[in-house]
Design an enzyme around this catalytic site. Sequence first.
Site, mmCIF file in Angstrom:
data_model
loop_
_atom_site.group_PDB
_atom_site.id
_atom_site.type_symbol
_atom_site.label_atom_id
_atom_site.label_comp_id
_atom_site.label_asym_id
_atom_site.label_seq_id
_atom_site.Cartn_x
_atom_site.Cartn_y
_atom_site.Cartn_z
ATOM 1 C CG ASP A 241 -1.907 0.835 1.358
ATOM 2 O OD1 ASP A 241 -2.761 1.107 0.385
ATOM 3 O OD2 ASP A 241 -1.690 1.914 2.383
ATOM 4 C CD GLU A 303 -2.598 2.667 -3.361
ATOM 5 O OE1 GLU A 303 -3.555 3.016 -3.579
ATOM 6 O OE2 GLU A 303 -1.848 2.662 -2.311
HETATM 7 C C1 GLC Z 1 -4.278 3.289 -0.106
HETATM 8 C C2 GLC Z 1 -5.476 2.210 0.140
HETATM 9 C C3 GLC Z 1 -6.598 3.153 0.430
HETATM 10 C C4 GLC Z 1 -6.218 3.845 1.862
HETATM 11 C C5 GLC Z 1 -4.946 4.632 1.872
HETATM 12 C C6 GLC Z 1 -4.380 4.857 3.090
HETATM 13 O O1 GLC Z 1 -4.282 4.019 -1.031
HETATM 14 O O2 GLC Z 1 -5.800 1.686 -1.148
HETATM 15 O O3 GLC Z 1 -7.864 2.508 0.662
HETATM 16 O O4 GLC Z 1 -7.144 4.523 2.443
HETATM 17 O O5 GLC Z 1 -3.782 3.716 1.240
HETATM 18 O O6 GLC Z 1 -3.920 3.661 3.661
#
Ligand code: GLC
Length: 585
Positions: A241, A303
Site C-alpha cells: 500500500d 500501489e
Molecule cells: C491506499 C488504500 C486506500 C487507503 C490508503 C491509506 O491508497 O488503497 O484504501 O485509504 O492507502 O491507507
Amino acid sequence: MWNRAKFAFSIATIGLCLSASAGLAQQVPPQVSKAEHDHSNAQDPWWKHAVIYEIYPRSFQDSNGDGVGDINGITSRLDYLRDLGIDAIWISPMYPSPLVDFGYDVSDYTAIDPLYGTLADFDRLVGEAKKRNIRVIMDFVPNHTSDQHPWFAESRSSRTNAKRDWYIWRDGKGPGQPPNNWQSWFGHSAWKFDPSTNQYYYHHFYTEQPDLNWRNPQVRKAMYDAMRFWLDRGVAGFRVDAVSRLFEDPGLHDDPILPGKNAYGDPNIAHKYTDNLPEVHEVLREMRRVVNEYPGNPVLISEADEPNIKELTKMYGSKDDEIQLPMDFQIADVNRLSASDFRRLLNEINQNAAGGQPHYFFSNHDQPRQWDRYGDGVHNDQIAKLMAALLLTTRATPLMYYGEEIGMRTTDPARKEDVQDPIGKIGWPQEKGRDGERTPMQWDASKNAGFSVAERPWLPVPSSSAEYNVKAESQDPGSILSFYKRLLELRRSEPALRDGSYVPLNREDPFVLAYLRKNPGNGDAILVVLNMSAETRTVKFDIAADGVRESSARPLIAVPDNGRESTLLDHFTIPAFGVFVGTVH
Ligand code: GLC
C-alpha cells in the site's frame, strides 16, 4: 494512489515479529517447502500468466450474519473463483484495526481481526485456495499504522520512549502552528498536535494513521518480519500500500502551492516533499529480498500513482530487484474511451526500459467502478465487455475487482448520514467517499443479493442486483459474466494471448484500438479489435509487414456477433463499441 477525477470534483489528484513468528512456528501449516524454491522457474514465474482478483473482504460474502463479509465467506466462494478462471486473490486488509480507514489503519500486523475470523480460518482459506490452484496475496500497509497500534501508544507516551523515533515527531513552527504546510491526502494539515508531549506527528492519511519512520532500522526490521510471518503461512506475496509515501523530506520544506482548492477546501499543493523520495527504492529492494527468501516466486504488487511511465518503470528496479507488478495507474486513470490515449500508454509501458511486466486494472476499492466510469449511459453493458476485452487481451497481468465481472455499478450514498468512508463525511457533498465502489457482491436475487442474512449489511445492496447478479448472469450466455468467462478461458487456451508479444496496429486511428498478440513459437497471431466509438467503423489492416501473410481473421469471440466465419483484413467492419478477438495465421 488514486484519482477520482472523472467525477465533478477532484481530491487533490488526491524484532517483535521475529519472536512472534518463531513462537507460532508449530501452528503454521506446511504450505510450501524450501525445496520447491529450487524448482520454481524464476524466469517464467506464475504471476506473469496469472489473472489476479481483488476481494474487499467486508463486501464479498458474510458467513456469520453480522452484515460484514469475512474469511469463511471468501472460502465458501472459492469454487466460483476457480470456475471463473482466477489464479490469485488479493484481499484488502484483514488485520486487527479500529477500522477508521476500514483496515488500512492496522493495529497488529501479525493477526486477523475477529470481525473477519481467526488465523485458523485464514490458514484454511489458504489451504482450500491452494487445492483450487488459487494463490492468496495479502495487503501490506507499510506507510502508517493505526494510532491504536501499541507501537504508537509507546511512541507518543514520552519524548524519550524507545519507540519515539518509530514515527515522525516534530516541533511546531510556533504556538498553534504545524511544522510546515504539508497536507493530508484526506484533507487539511498532515500534522496533528499531541499535547501530552507538545509535538506534532505526521500523518499522510487520516489523523488516526500516523506515518512510520522508515529511516529507523528497527521499524524496517519489524515490518520485514511481519512480511515473513505471512509468507511462512503460505501467502503468495503482497500488494504493498501507498509505497511512494514512505519518506518525507527531512528538511521539512513547504510544498509548492498550486492554483485552486481541493474538495476539502484546502489550497491545492504539489506533494513534492512527501512523494517518491529516492529512498523508497532502497526499501523496495529490501522488501524484494524478503520475498525472494521464499519458494514459489512470491510477488510484490505496488500501489503507487506514478505520474508517468518513466517513473512507473523505476518501480521495477534497475536489475529486476524491486516490484514485479507495479499497478499501472496511468492506464486506470484514462477515464474515457480513447483509442489514442490507450494506444499511447500501452505502447509506452510495453517498451519500458526495465523490461517489466505491465499490470493493468480499471476498478478497485478506491476508484469508481468501470461500468459507469467508462459507460456512456446507453451502452454500458457492451462497454463493460469492451473494457474486459482490453484488460484480458493486452500483454499484461490483469487485475480484476470483485463484481466487475457482473457489471456492478458505483452506488454512492444518497445522504451524508449514510456515509461510512470518512473522506465522504469530510468532503460531502463534493466528495462522497468510496462506499459507492465497496457495496456487497451480488450473488443472486434473494435477500441482500445472497451476500448476508443480516437485516442491514454494512453498506446497502444496489437495486441493480435484481438483474446483475452471478446466478442470473450464469444462465445468460449474453451476460457480462459469460463474456468474462469466455475471455478468461481463451486466455488459458491461447498461448499467444497469454504470453505473446504485443504489436500495435493502425496507429493513427482515433476510434479503433487494434493490436496483434503474436506467439513467438509458431508465428500464430491473435488479432484484437476494439471499437471505442458509438459508430460502426471500417478499418483496413495491412499486417504483412508484421510477418502475417493471411488476408482474413476468424473470430474466436465477437460481440456483437456479426455472424461471419471470417472477416477480410483490408475491409474490416466493427460495430459500435464492438469487440473482435480472432485468429490470423
Ligand atoms: C491506499 C488504500 C486506500 C487507503 C490508503 C491509506 O491508497 O488503497 O484504501 O485509504 O492507502 O491507507
